[in-house]
Design an enzyme around this catalytic site. Sequence first.
Site, PDB file in Angstrom:
ATOM      1  N   TYR A  55      -5.066  10.270  94.722  1.00 24.40           N
ATOM      2  CA  TYR A  55      -3.712  11.093  94.574  1.00 24.40           C
ATOM      3  C   TYR A  55      -3.129  11.144  93.325  1.00 24.40           C
ATOM      4  CZ  TYR A  55      -3.830  10.764  99.853  1.00 24.40           C
ATOM      5  OH  TYR A  55      -3.909  10.661 100.966  1.00 24.40           O
ATOM      6  N   GLY A 208      -0.497  21.051 109.903  1.00 19.96           N
ATOM      7  CA  GLY A 208      -1.521  21.969 109.640  1.00 19.96           C
ATOM      8  C   GLY A 208      -1.617  22.276 108.351  1.00 19.96           C
ATOM      9  N   GLY A 214       5.500  27.420 109.440  1.00 24.05           N
ATOM     10  CA  GLY A 214       6.143  28.888 109.641  1.00 24.05           C
ATOM     11  C   GLY A 214       6.272  29.553 108.364  1.00 24.05           C
TER      12      GLY A 214
END
Length: 336
Positions: A55, A208, A214
């Site tokens: 990372y 996800g 959303g």
Amino acid sequence: MQTRKIGSFDVTSVGLGCMNLNHAYGTPPSAEQGRELLAHALDRGVTLFDTAALYGFGANESLVGPVLAPHRDRITLCSKGGMAGVVGDDGVTRRVIDGRPATLRRNCEDSLKRLGTDVIDLYYLHRWDKSVPIEESVGEMGRLLQEGKVRALGLSEVSVETLDRAHREHPITALQSEYSLWSRNAELGTLQRCAELGIAYVAFSPLGRGFLGGILDAATLGEKDVRSAMPRFSAENYARNVRLLAPMREIAEQADCSLATLAIAWVLRQGEHVIALPGTTQRKHLDEDLRGASVKLTAEQLEALDRLFQPSAIAGHRYALQGQKEVDTEEFTVAA
């Protein structure tokens, strides 16, 4: 906050994946913003923090280490080796998967220096280098444990067969793989096998990669955002996948929580050995994630979510072809 076991460690059931602070999802926040997010997680009682040599090509460990150092006796610090940045002859740093024993030892020792600690609590093989027998990689990791440089071993994105082989070489404490409502590969065997072997299942990307929150607009992803190359985020596939969010939102309203909180709550209901590992750069999003540990879902709500997010309803694979070759997980056949 609710706690669960990773080997001998008691950790919060929702941890913090630190990748987003330096890596992968577009322009990262400033170092100061990253430190503020880590401090907020500590204030909220989070005790599981996950980073990796990859990372930011070491920058993430260098950021995380000093912030967590004063709290080492009350947190579980995890990192990963076997996939890191390597400077080529042209001076460009590139991601390289290398599971050779000497490389893993060097990765671990470099991580210890960047983190400013003398021991990493849980050390993962970030990817299985398929040119190296898993027994050789895990065997060297076991020697690092014997030398006191790490306290427990983990694997990432491997199959049941590879997990079993590794576990016979040296006890594996945790398996970290992607697991969420729209990435349910764990249910093809590794989730159950971990339960049978007493191995914790650490679910990364439980939202996800932002989709289940959303609020993501796939059309705005820049070239530096790794999601822009993932099939599920292509314009055509994303348009199909986003239709799942409206019925999911109805269930979230029933449960009186946000979509992100609902997604975390679902993951945690998949077994007492499951730990959710979301990543974020924003305090308000971290708070939503942490609330997932306290939301109670009914059997009817769980059933509705399972029906809605059947693997056959998801358009696109998790990874593009190259990424798919680099993992060793069982895979569903998904909509093209």
